[in-house]
Design a protein around this motif. Structure first.
Motif, PDB file in Angstrom:
ATOM      1  N   VAL A   1      -6.225   6.664  -2.978  1.00 33.47           N
ATOM      2  CA  VAL A   1      -5.615   6.544  -1.696  1.00 33.47           C
ATOM      3  C   VAL A   1      -6.644   7.204  -0.821  1.00 33.47           C
ATOM      4  O   VAL A   1      -7.441   5.821   0.201  1.00 33.47           O
ATOM      5  CB  VAL A   1      -3.932   7.720  -1.796  1.00 33.47           C
ATOM      6  CG1 VAL A   1      -3.947   7.112   0.039  1.00 33.47           C
ATOM      7  CG2 VAL A   1      -3.369   7.222  -2.367  1.00 33.47           C
TER       8      VAL A   1
ATOM      9  N   THR B   1       0.954  -0.932   0.046  1.00 23.56           N
ATOM     10  CA  THR B   1       0.304  -0.084   0.374  1.00 23.56           C
ATOM     11  C   THR B   1       0.815   1.004  -0.033  1.00 23.56           C
ATOM     12  O   THR B   1       0.798   2.140  -0.903  1.00 23.56           O
ATOM     13  CB  THR B   1      -1.139  -0.473   1.349  1.00 23.56           C
ATOM     14  OG1 THR B   1      -1.661  -1.240   0.829  1.00 23.56           O
ATOM     15  CG2 THR B   1      -1.844   1.553   1.070  1.00 23.56           C
TER      16      THR B   1
ATOM     17  N   ARG C   1      -3.397  -2.284  -7.660  1.00 19.84           N
ATOM     18  CA  ARG C   1      -3.340  -1.105  -7.994  1.00 19.84           C
ATOM     19  C   ARG C   1      -4.104  -0.373  -8.426  1.00 19.84           C
ATOM     20  O   ARG C   1      -4.865  -0.701  -9.984  1.00 19.84           O
ATOM     21  CB  ARG C   1      -1.988  -1.848  -9.340  1.00 19.84           C
ATOM     22  CG  ARG C   1      -2.834  -2.692 -10.496  1.00 19.84           C
ATOM     23  CD  ARG C   1      -0.998  -3.182 -11.445  1.00 19.84           C
ATOM     24  NE  ARG C   1      -2.554  -3.789 -12.653  1.00 19.84           N
ATOM     25  CZ  ARG C   1      -1.362  -4.401 -13.698  1.00 19.84           C
ATOM     26  NH1 ARG C   1      -0.879  -4.175 -13.651  1.00 19.84           N
ATOM     27  NH2 ARG C   1      -1.975  -4.577 -14.446  1.00 19.84           N
ATOM     28  N   PRO C   2      -4.806   0.619  -8.409  1.00 17.47           N
ATOM     29  CA  PRO C   2      -5.563   2.397  -9.386  1.00 17.47           C
ATOM     30  C   PRO C   2      -4.721   1.828 -10.140  1.00 17.47           C
ATOM     31  O   PRO C   2      -5.777   2.904 -11.171  1.00 17.47           O
ATOM     32  CB  PRO C   2      -5.328   2.362  -7.468  1.00 17.47           C
ATOM     33  CG  PRO C   2      -3.760   2.585  -6.878  1.00 17.47           C
ATOM     34  CD  PRO C   2      -3.908   1.443  -7.237  1.00 17.47           C
TER      35      PRO C   2
ATOM     36  N   SER D   1      -7.694  -2.239  -0.243  1.00 22.11           N
ATOM     37  CA  SER D   1      -5.944  -2.616   0.422  1.00 22.11           C
ATOM     38  C   SER D   1      -6.939  -3.557   1.839  1.00 22.11           C
ATOM     39  O   SER D   1      -7.733  -3.177   1.820  1.00 22.11           O
ATOM     40  CB  SER D   1      -5.967  -1.188   0.943  1.00 22.11           C
ATOM     41  OG  SER D   1      -5.646  -0.038   0.244  1.00 22.11           O
TER      42      SER D   1
ATOM     43  N   MET E   1      -8.972   2.864  -3.022  1.00 18.81           N
ATOM     44  CA  MET E   1      -8.002   1.423  -3.389  1.00 18.81           C
ATOM     45  C   MET E   1      -8.906   0.545  -2.716  1.00 18.81           C
ATOM     46  O   MET E   1      -9.921   0.372  -1.155  1.00 18.81           O
ATOM     47  CB  MET E   1      -6.725   2.150  -2.793  1.00 18.81           C
ATOM     48  CG  MET E   1      -6.142   3.470  -3.562  1.00 18.81           C
ATOM     49  SD  MET E   1      -4.253   2.655  -3.231  1.00 18.81           S
ATOM     50  CE  MET E   1      -3.891   2.819  -1.482  1.00 18.81           C
TER      51      MET E   1
ATOM     52  N   THR F   1      -2.277  -3.674  -1.930  1.00 16.17           N
ATOM     53  CA  THR F   1      -3.063  -2.835  -2.797  1.00 16.17           C
ATOM     54  C   THR F   1      -3.466  -3.374  -3.626  1.00 16.17           C
ATOM     55  O   THR F   1      -2.209  -3.878  -4.713  1.00 16.17           O
ATOM     56  CB  THR F   1      -3.406  -1.104  -2.349  1.00 16.17           C
ATOM     57  OG1 THR F   1      -3.090  -1.086  -1.142  1.00 16.17           O
ATOM     58  CG2 THR F   1      -4.000  -0.274  -2.945  1.00 16.17           C
TER      59      THR F   1
ATOM     60  N   PHE G   1       1.599   3.688  -3.107  1.00 17.07           N
ATOM     61  CA  PHE G   1       0.623   4.051  -3.504  1.00 17.07           C
ATOM     62  C   PHE G   1       0.227   5.253  -2.603  1.00 17.07           C
ATOM     63  O   PHE G   1      -0.140   6.727  -3.505  1.00 17.07           O
ATOM     64  CB  PHE G   1      -0.991   3.554  -4.198  1.00 17.07           C
ATOM     65  CG  PHE G   1      -0.672   1.987  -5.176  1.00 17.07           C
ATOM     66  CD1 PHE G   1      -0.556   2.256  -6.075  1.00 17.07           C
ATOM     67  CD2 PHE G   1      -0.691   1.082  -4.506  1.00 17.07           C
ATOM     68  CE1 PHE G   1      -0.376   1.185  -7.183  1.00 17.07           C
ATOM     69  CE2 PHE G   1      -0.013  -0.084  -5.931  1.00 17.07           C
ATOM     70  CZ  PHE G   1      -0.051   0.146  -6.802  1.00 17.07           C
TER      71      PHE G   1
ATOM     72  N   ARG H   1     -10.227   0.604  -8.396  1.00 15.48           N
ATOM     73  CA  ARG H   1     -10.580   1.562  -7.534  1.00 15.48           C
ATOM     74  C   ARG H   1     -12.421   1.084  -7.605  1.00 15.48           C
ATOM     75  O   ARG H   1     -12.760   1.090  -8.008  1.00 15.48           O
ATOM     76  CB  ARG H   1     -10.000   3.262  -8.602  1.00 15.48           C
ATOM     77  CG  ARG H   1      -9.147   3.336  -8.876  1.00 15.48           C
ATOM     78  CD  ARG H   1      -9.625   4.904 -10.053  1.00 15.48           C
ATOM     79  NE  ARG H   1      -7.725   4.657 -10.121  1.00 15.48           N
ATOM     80  CZ  ARG H   1      -7.599   6.124 -10.286  1.00 15.48           C
ATOM     81  NH1 ARG H   1      -8.489   7.028 -10.694  1.00 15.48           N
ATOM     82  NH2 ARG H   1      -5.641   6.519 -10.717  1.00 15.48           N
TER      83      ARG H   1
END
Length: 433
Positions: free
Chosen positions: A62, A48, A80-81, A68, A66, A78, A51, A112
């Motif tokens: 964030v 995490t 990946r966004p 996570s 996200m 996390t 990011f 996301r």
């Protein structure tokens, strides 16, 4: 037992859609190859901190969006966004930057937690380019031109390029102070989201979708007015080079990128193919990110385009111009040969013929239904194949097959069953006639 469904915002790509995606990816891959850009593949799952440190603690991504969680080792991970931070992390971790400038591209899913809508899902897909170790205004324009030319080659119509300069960190801090002072005097006129951002990330207010806030911002100070002479000169050079290449653009002083690591040139490419202008590609320069992630101070610029939005745009383009590049790109790719077969001996022989023709590079659809010849021929016509190869038990016993044209006038031919190269040669000669 109840039927299981995919999670909200996680969408299946069915075969027809996947074929279109592959066609887009193939065009992109060829463009990148000709520009000397190499593919990089990074994990879907990262720590995490990558990011939080790279994108910024105060961003919506964030703070709100996200996926996570703690893994079994109690590490915060996390999905990946976005792709830039992962590409930079990989370049730093594996020492790529010590080998000179790196031109990289990637494609794949990002995640996301947003409200799903047309062209935007919780699992979404991007194609992106990251150029690390390049600092000139010319490199900005080269990267923008790459995106512009790719979209044009795909057949996207109504393209518009908007650009802005976010300047240096010092420029942005100077502007931030001016903007915050101006907004604080009008805080009661801001929407609730913008009031929240005023304390955490005031530049994001410029990107507000609230109509009343946008109307208020018309009179707000602009970032361009806060640029140092050096930053302003650099932005002028970007504009001059774009004009030299014949790429039309508009300066949008309200254009900001949603992530903290951007500076200097920021841009978006939109299309009116869906009616209203829709963003299909966005990017900019992020000279501070590599150092933020533990690498040496390294200039960099990149962009990403959203596949879901792009495919909607391409479908609209195909409908608007049935003979255009978008229509050709999204059209099904028919087999060269449809293999009609019926009967125990014929089906066994047909399997061998299909395999041999495929090994010779031909596209062959083998009918496995065992239906009557009439039904198989109807399916052959619907497939769009140029040729039908017909094998029944009578042909199998005689050691022959029949080659029948489906899309043109011509005589049916009888060829040896166990000579696939002869059949391939006959098909090639027929295509040349």
């Amino acid at each position: 037992m109840s039927q299981l469904q995919s999670l909200r915002g996680m969408v299946d790509l069915l075969p027809e859609q996947t074929r279109r995606w592959q066609a887009v990816e193939a065009v992109a891959r060829d463009h990148f190859r000709r520009a000397g850009i190499e593919e990089i593949r990074t994990p879907l799952l990262e720590v995490t901190e990558l990011f939080a440190r790279g994108i910024g603690e105060g961003t919506d991504v964030v703070g709100k969006e996200m996926y996570s969680f703690l893994d079994r080792g109690e590490r915060s991970c996390t999905l990946r966004p976005e792709g830039t931070a992962s590409a930079v992390r990989a370049a730093v971790q594996h020492g790529l930057l010590s080998q000179g400038a790196q031109k990289l591209w990637y494609a794949g899913p990002m995640f996301r937690y947003e409200r799903p809508q047309a062209g935007r899902q919780r699992q979404f897909h991007q194609i992106g380019v990251e150029c690390l170790g390049v600092s000139s205004a010319r490199s900005d324009v080269e990267v923008i031109a790459l995106a512009w030319d790719l979209l044009a080659a795909l057949g996207v119509q109504g393209l518009e390029l908007e650009i802005n300069s976010l300047g240096t960190p010092e420029d942005r801090q100077r502007y931030r102070n001016q903007l915050v002072a101006w907004l604080e005097a009008r805080v009661d006129q801001l929407d609730s989201d913008s009031q929240e951002r005023l304390a955490t990330n005031p530049l994001r207010i410029l990107d507000s979708k609230n109509k009343a806030t946008q109307a208020l911002l018309v009179d707000a100070p602009t970032l361009l007015e806060a640029l140092s002479p050096e930053s302003a000169s650099r932005f002028e050079q970007v504009q001059e080079l774009l004009s030299q290449l014949g790429i039309p653009f508009q300066v949008n002083t309200r254009l900001v990128r949603g992530l903290d690591y951007y500076g200097h040139t920021a841009f978006e490419i939109t299309s009116d193919q869906l009616g209203a202008q829709a963003t299909v590609c966005g990017g900019g320069r992020y000279d501070g990110l590599v150092e933020q992630l533990g690498g040496p101070a390294t200039p960099a610029i990149g962009w990403a385009l959203g596949m879901e939005r792009l495919l909607l745009v391409l479908e609209a383009a195909a409908q608007a111009d049935p003979e255009g590049p978008a229509a050709r790109l999204t059209a099904p790719s028919p087999p060269t040969v449809y293999l009609v077969n019926r009967g125990e001996a014929a089906e066994s022989a047909a399997l061998g013929v299909a395999r041999s023709l495929r090994q010779l590079g031909l596209s062959v659809e083998l009918d496995g239904s065992g239906a009557a010849f009439g039904k198989q021929f109807k399916r052959a016509d619907r497939s769009g194949a140029a040729w039908a190869v017909v094998i029944g038990d009578e042909e199998a016993a005689a050691g022959v097959l029949r080659l029948k044209p489906l899309l043109r006038e011509g005589e049916e031919q009888r060829l040896a069953l166990n000579a696939p190269s002869e059949l391939a040669e006959a098909l090639c000669q027929a295509e040349q006639r």
